[in-house]
Design an enzyme around this catalytic site. Structure first.
Site, mmCIF file in Angstrom:
data_model
loop_
_atom_site.group_PDB
_atom_site.id
_atom_site.type_symbol
_atom_site.label_atom_id
_atom_site.label_comp_id
_atom_site.label_asym_id
_atom_site.label_seq_id
_atom_site.Cartn_x
_atom_site.Cartn_y
_atom_site.Cartn_z
ATOM 1 C CE1 TYR A 47 1.483 0.573 4.139
ATOM 2 C CE2 TYR A 47 0.478 -1.564 4.447
ATOM 3 C CZ TYR A 47 1.320 -0.509 4.886
ATOM 4 O OH TYR A 47 2.155 -0.803 5.947
ATOM 5 C CB SER A 296 7.229 0.203 12.492
ATOM 6 O OG SER A 296 6.449 -1.007 12.562
ATOM 7 C CE LYS A 297 6.325 -0.401 4.298
ATOM 8 N NZ LYS A 297 6.421 -1.260 2.895
ATOM 9 N NE ARG A 298 7.543 -5.854 12.144
ATOM 10 C CZ ARG A 298 7.863 -5.856 13.276
ATOM 11 N NH1 ARG A 298 7.117 -6.602 14.419
ATOM 12 N NH2 ARG A 298 8.780 -5.150 13.924
#
Ligand code: GLU
Length: 550
Positions: A47, A296-298
């Site tokens: 994304y 952070s993506k996570r």
């Protein structure tokens, strides 16, 4: 034939062009002096990340400020990490946030401009042509090491406490001869092409980063990979070729690339290219248990820009907020020019945070309320309806039933000199306007402490017979005042304050009772306007309802 030339033919026999061909194909751009050519070069691996949006915005505004060009380039050399629809995700995302793209991918499927293709997987032949030239010049060579062999080298280096990597005496194929290479190629062994680095750890590279200032690092002495065994370039090599041929003047990207700059400068020089300017953007940070860290993506939902869309933050609100992070002088500009579009802001890269700005949701909400307060009732009602269509079908059904009613709701206290700064995101709107819809109306009939139930009832009963829908705001309030003496309330707050014990309360208290009756809450926009939008019948019904439950 010289060995280098034979080597080049052996390794890349299908390449029949020379760099001159591409140099002519992609001539200098015809731009005014000082115009910056910037770009964003996302990989289609997921994304749109808030960091990519931020970097794109900064690149865009740096180009705009200098009447330059901003283009997109898709870096899809790592096919394993690519996801379906990855290009759309990113480019449509940028479009949604109003980041205008002059060149490159302008939608998920369409590219425009004279410097394409703007997708690395379609440029293999271009990269290979330049690699072939480096081999001819003795500046690149094939390496046949297997991953096990590379692992062994690394293990040995770690054991001996030596900097890891393919450099110096560890670069086993650095001096491979044409005959040796031919034997391996004929045997069908796979190979990569590495740079024959002329650099030394002892020397320094110095460059002036447009954001971070002067940076000094050791020269690169690693024979890093230029072309992988499938003929696809590494990031380093593709970056040098593409930004040269696309005539990028400022390479503005995430600061995780700073440590690679010595490799990049070395490549630009060895290839005979002008070294571009570099500007390394610090990531957006977050406070986590008191410590600053990268978003952070996570861990963080707000890493994906979709989060902001779902929450109902208008694209412009997010962008205006990111501008306050991007430039320390943007808020001064905003105060001095409340109505100018942000694109007119003169952006100076030196005003960017060097260490990484903190993401602050409260600040986003403030900025957002400001931006929304300047929108017209029409605009707000359309935007909320569109948002609800996608994210809240129940609300959408109510909003779309009667467009004029919806527009009237969102026009209250708007389109005026001092609009209310109340809505920050569309998701809040449902609760905010719930009393306009019977289906959502869940009143809280708790009266102010100083008001007796009988007094409230008596007032409301009287009020029913005097309410006139065509009253303006002043007349509307006068009606309440007129009812005060008979109920033993002060019509003027001043009189009440002068002798509180002489009254049960004042006109303001009675208007609160009316507000509670009509909206079921104590705090709302202008009540006179609310009552007009609801209509007399509905208002009378609401008054009867509270009288019956008090
Ligand atoms: N594809 C690289 C990235 O996503 C681009 C870096 C650059 O802008 O050069 O990090």
């Amino acid at each position: 034939m010289q060995d280098n030339i034979k080597m080049a033919e052996l390794l890349l026999p299908h390449i029949d062009k020379t760099p001159d061909y591409y140099e002519n194909l992609y001539p200098e751009r015809n731009l005014k002096e000082g115009a910056r050519v910037t770009r964003v070069a996302p990989s289609p691996t997921g994304y749109l990340h808030i960091g990519t949006l931020f970097t794109s915005l900064v690149n865009r505004i740096a180009a705009t400020s200098s009447e330059g060009i901003f283009f997109t380039r898709i870096e899809d050399t790592d096919k394993k990490r690519e996801i379906e629809g990855g290009i759309e995700n990113i480019i449509d995302g940028l479009n949604r946030f109003g980041i205008t793209i002059d060149e490159g991918f302008v939608s998920g499927t369409e590219e425009k401009g004279d410097y394409g293709p703007y997708q690395q997987s379609k440029r293999a032949e271009i990269y290979q042509t330049y690699v072939k030239e480096l081999i001819r010049q003795g500046l690149a060579y094939p390496c046949f090491c297997t991953s096990e062999e590379l692992e062994e080298i690394r293990a040995q280096q770690e054991k001996d406490n030596i900097r890891t990597g393919y450099h110096g005496k560890w670069a086993v194929h650095r001096n491979i001869t044409f005959e040796e290479a031919k034997e391996k190629v004929d045997a069908g062994l796979p190979f990569v092409i590495r740079l024959k680095s002329p650099g030394s750890e002892e020397n320094k590279v110095i460059f002036d980063d447009m954001i971070k200032g002067k940076i000094e690092m050791p020269e690169n002495d690693e024979d890093f990979v230029l072309l992988k065994s499938d003929g696809i370039p590494t990031y380093h090599f593709a970056h040098a070729i593409d930004d040269h041929l696309m005539h990028t003047t400022v390479v503005m990207r995430g600061d995780e690339w700073i440590s690679s700059v010595p490799k990049h400068i070395q490549l630009f020089r060895l290839l005979g290219f002008k070294v571009p300017k570099f500007a390394h953007v610090s990531p957006i940070m977050k406070l986590d248990g008191g410590a600053k860290r990268k978003i952070s993506k996570r861990k963080d939902p707000e890493a994906a820009v979709h989060f902001f869309i779902e929450e109902g933050f208008d694209a412009l609100c997010v962008v205006e907020y990111l501008m306050t992070i991007a430039a320390s002088d943007f808020e001064d500009f905003r105060r001095a020019n409340p109505d100018k579009p942000y694109t007119e802001f003169k952006f100076n890269l030196k005003k960017m945070s060097v260490s990484g700005a903190l993401f602050d949701e409260n600040k986003l909400i403030d900025v957002s309320k400001n931006v929304v307060s300047k929108m017209s009732g029409q605009e707000v009602s359309e935007k909320i309806t569109n948002w609800a269509k996608e994210f809240d079908t129940e609300f959408y059904a109510l909003l779309s039933k009667d467009e004029n009613y919806t527009k009237a709701i969102f026009s209250i206290d708007r389109d005026c000199a001092k609009p209310r700064k109340d809505i920050a995101k569309w998701k809040e709107a449902k609760d905010y306007v719930s009393y306009f819809f019977e289906e959502l109306f869940t009143p809280d009939y708790t009266l102010p402490e100083n008001i007796e139930k009988q007094d409230a009832k008596a007032f409301l009963t009287e009020y029913k017979s005097v309410y006139n829908e065509s009253d303006d705001k002043q007349q509307w309030f006068d009606r309440i005042k007129e009812l005060c003496p008979a109920l033993n309330f002060a019509a003027e707050t001043k009189a009440y304050k002068a002798d509180p014990s002489a009254y049960k309360g004042h006109a303001g208290d009675l208007s609160t009772v009316l507000r509670i009756a009509i909206t079921g809450r104590r705090n709302t926009p202008d009540l006179c306007s609310i009552m007009k939008v609801l209509g007399k019948d509905k208002c009378m019904e609401r008054i009867d309802r509270i009288i019956s439950v008090l």
